[in-house]
Structures are given as C-alpha cells and as structure tokens.
Scaffold this motif. Structure first.
Motif, PDB file in Angstrom:
ATOM      1  N   THR A 111       0.821  -1.208   0.000  1.00 50.54           N
ATOM      2  CA  THR A 111       0.000   0.000   0.000  1.00 50.54           C
ATOM      3  C   THR A 111       0.855   1.258   0.000  1.00 50.54           C
ATOM      4  O   THR A 111       2.058   1.218   0.253  1.00 50.54           O
ATOM      5  CB  THR A 111      -0.889   0.071   1.253  1.00 50.54           C
ATOM      6  N   THR A 114      -0.089   5.340   5.273  1.00 49.03           N
ATOM      7  CA  THR A 114      -1.281   5.862   5.927  1.00 49.03           C
ATOM      8  C   THR A 114      -0.918   7.154   6.643  1.00 49.03           C
ATOM      9  O   THR A 114       0.011   7.183   7.451  1.00 49.03           O
ATOM     10  CB  THR A 114      -1.830   4.849   6.943  1.00 49.03           C
ATOM     11  N   GLU A 141      -7.445  -0.406  -1.032  1.00 47.08           N
ATOM     12  CA  GLU A 141      -7.528  -0.138   0.393  1.00 47.08           C
ATOM     13  C   GLU A 141      -8.983   0.058   0.780  1.00 47.08           C
ATOM     14  O   GLU A 141      -9.760   0.660   0.038  1.00 47.08           O
ATOM     15  CB  GLU A 141      -6.673   1.078   0.745  1.00 47.08           C
ATOM     16  N   THR A 169      -5.364   2.007   7.032  1.00 47.50           N
ATOM     17  CA  THR A 169      -6.345   1.495   6.087  1.00 47.50           C
ATOM     18  C   THR A 169      -6.062   0.045   5.714  1.00 47.50           C
ATOM     19  O   THR A 169      -4.977  -0.273   5.228  1.00 47.50           O
ATOM     20  CB  THR A 169      -6.338   2.348   4.803  1.00 47.50           C
ATOM     21  N   PHE A 171      -5.919  -3.483   3.641  1.00 44.32           N
ATOM     22  CA  PHE A 171      -5.459  -3.696   2.270  1.00 44.32           C
ATOM     23  C   PHE A 171      -5.973  -5.039   1.768  1.00 44.32           C
ATOM     24  O   PHE A 171      -5.695  -6.084   2.371  1.00 44.32           O
ATOM     25  CB  PHE A 171      -3.927  -3.688   2.264  1.00 44.32           C
TER      26      PHE A 171
END
Length: 383
Positions: A111, A114, A141, A169, A171
């Motif tokens: 990802t 965050t 996400e 978040t 994934f």
C-alpha cells in the motif's frame, strides 16, 4: 531458496561463523515444524508484524543489516504468501529483502503510507512466491461506506455521525493458488492504550471491517450465482494480520467472529505475542468454496527459539555488534547486566520483530473433487 551467500559479508569472521550456526539451526527448526515443504496440494499462508521495517515512520524505522535479513528471508521462504505489517515509508529495505534475499521467484504488492498520527506512515504488504501464488491484478484499500462525507453542496451523510475510518487502512488483494481463487485483506488495527475508550475504538475497527468484508463476500457470491458464470465458489475471503486482539474470549475477538468468519482449527487459541499472553495476530476465513480445507497444519513460529536467543546476548555486545550496547540513551556506560536487558527488550526486537509469526496451511488442489463431481461421486467427510 534464500540467497545465503550474503553471509560472507558479515564481519568479524567469528560472528560470521556464529551466524552460520544459527542459520543452520533455523533451517532445522523450520523443517521440523513446517512439514512437507513445497507440497503442491496446499498453500502456506502467514502473517508477521515486522516492527517498523525499513526507514520512515514515527520513530524512523529500524534498519536491518545482513544478519537479520538472512533470518527474516529464511523464515518467510518457508511459506507461499505472507502478510507483513509495519512496513515503513521508504521501500528500499522491502525491495532488498525480496529481490536480494528471497530471490527472483518472489514478488510483493504494497500500500501507500497511511497519513495521520495513528497511521504512523505505515504500509501493509503481501510477499508471495511465484508461480505458487498468482496476483490477480486486483488490489485496493478499504474505506467504510459509513463514516464518509458525501461531497455536495447541501448535506453530509447522516450515517457519518461518530463513525470513524480506520487508523491504518486495511489492504485487500485478489490472488489465486492452485484451484483456489480468493481475496485476502490484511490489517493493522488501532492499538492505542488500555483505556476503555481505546479498547472500544479497537473493537469498532475490527467489527466494522468484519462486517464490511462479510457483506462483500455475500454480495459477490450472490452476484456470481445470479449471472450463472460458474464462479460462485470464487467468493472466498480471508482476513489476516495484526488485530491487536487481547484473548479469544475478549470482545475484540468476538467482534471479528460475529460476522461469520471462522478461525482454522490448528490456530485456534494461538498466542502470537512474544510473551505468549496475547493473541494480536489472527487468520480468519469466510469461504464460498467448500472444497478448500483450512488448518491441515499451522501454528506460531517462535522467532527467538533459534536466533537471537536469550543466551546469545554476550555474542552481540562482545563480538557481533558491540557499539549499540556501550551506552544508554543518556550516554551512560552499561554494565553486562544492563546490556543483557537491552538486548532482550530492544536490540533483538528491533533487528527481527516484537511479534512471532502465525501461519496455516490451505488445501488448494480440488482436482479429485472436480473429477468426482463429473463422475457423480460424493466425496464424503471433506470440507
């Protein structure tokens, strides 16, 4: 096979010999605990919080040199798909781990960071062995439908009152291994502290995630069955990662299981914390394909039983890496007892991790079921 030739770069020679001995012990431990390595009929799935892996993050991350990267790669190489939490902002170390230590049959998907204090600029990652596991080109996400503000001139979403998004978040990625198609969602749930407010936020994050993933799984299965695509069995969902769950009886665990997800039998009541008192890491499933068998094998791999053992402290502060042990954060010299304590509480956790690895095996060869269905024969007793 991990690229262990990099061990030659470790100095001094006496420590290189020590690392070679520990790697042999680690390989033997993996072989003893994770049997039938490389079996074609199953996929080995694992989750591991690697504690601020790489540069970046609130505390700057923990750089791993050759020795810990060799150990991490050796452990990961026993599996086929590994969810990793706490990958930090700079991806150089993750890329080095996969490219230079695990080797060309491995890849990863990760990802973005965050944002926000609670997110700590962390990333979530999946590391996977090709072609045993195939990335199906779908990744995203998770953002909750509740808690979002509708962009418009007149009103906000009335359901948004008091409903939060995730601190980090989750994934979700689509993979296929053998006959099994599945979506897998990895998380690092908010921890906070031990106050009732923090525990409630933790519980709510878990509950909202399990609810959202359960709804997706049900809708996907219904859609596949309605369009007669023949893919009704493909609506398989796995939740995996660091849920910061206190115990199997705690309401944080109940929040995870209330929406139809189940824990494979082999890892029920599996405590993944170093102390053995906490059940932070979990793997739970909600499957449409009744041919998939979970938990044929699985457990907790205790990372400090063979490397960075309690009794190895002096090896590091006398030979392997003495400089970090010399003084404390105030610049005061440490005696041997203080060095031992620093090694156990901080040094080895920053080099390897502060979590054990949790894993389970998933049967992915459905050829017998397929042939039996064509022949009109029921395969009894299999799930």
């Amino acid at each position: 096979m991990t690229m262990i030739y990099r061990i030659r770069t470790i100095k001094p020679k006496a420590h290189r010999v020590f690392v070679a001995e520990r790697l042999r012990a680690l390989k033997a431990s993996i072989a003893a605990q994770i049997t039938d390595f490389g079996a074609s009929t199953c996929m080995r799935l694992a989750t591991w919080n690697l504690k601020h892996f790489g540069k970046g993050g609130r505390d700057g991350g923990h750089f791993r040199d050759v020795e810990p990267l060799l150990y991490i790669a050796e452990i990961i190489s026993a599996f086929d798909l590994v969810a990793i939490q706490e990958v930090n902002e700079n991806l150089d170390q993750l890329d080095e781990l996969v490219s230079d230590y695990l080797g060309p049959e491995w890849d990863y998907v990760v990802t973005d960071t965050t944002e926000g204090t609670a997110g700590n600029h962390e990333r979530l990652a999946f590391v996977y062995r090709m072609p045993k596991v195939r990335f199906e080109k779908v990744a995203g996400e998770i953002v909750l439908p509740r808690g979002q503000k509708i962009v418009g001139p007149e009103e906000e979403n009335p359901d948004a009152e008091g409903d939060l998004q995730f601190a980090r978040t989750p994934f979700v990625v689509a993979f296929q291994s053998g006959w099994l198609r599945f979506k897998i969602c990895t998380v690092h749930i908010y921890y906070g502290g031990t106050s009732s407010v923090d525990l409630e936020q933790r519980r709510r994050e878990i509950d909202r995630l399990a609810e959202a993933m359960s709804d997706r799984q049900a809708k996907e299965q219904t859609r596949y069955e309605a369009d007669r695509s023949g893919r009704g069995r493909d609506a398989n969902y796995i939740l995996i990662g660091d849920f910061n769950i206190k115990s199997p009886e705690h309401h944080t665990m109940q929040a995870l299981l209330n929406h139809g997800f189940v824990v494979p039998d082999k890892i029920k009541d599996a405590a993944s914390s170093l102390s053995g008192d906490h059940y932070y890491d979990q793997i739970v499933t909600k499957m449409a394909d009744d041919r998939a068998s979970f938990g044929m094998n699985g457990g907790v791999f205790k990372i400090f039983e063979t490397v960075y053992r309690d009794e190895d402290a002096a090896q590091y502060y006398r030979t392997g890496d003495p400089k970090p042990f010399e003084t404390n954060s105030r610049g005061e010299p440490r005696n041997d007892s203080q060095k031992d304590l620093y090694y156990k509480r901080h040094y080895r956790r920053n080099k390897l991790s502060d979590h054990n690895l949790l894993w389970c095996e998933i049967g992915t060869d459905f050829s017998d079921h397929y042939l039996a269905e064509l022949a009109g024969v029921a395969l009894g007793g299999e799930t």
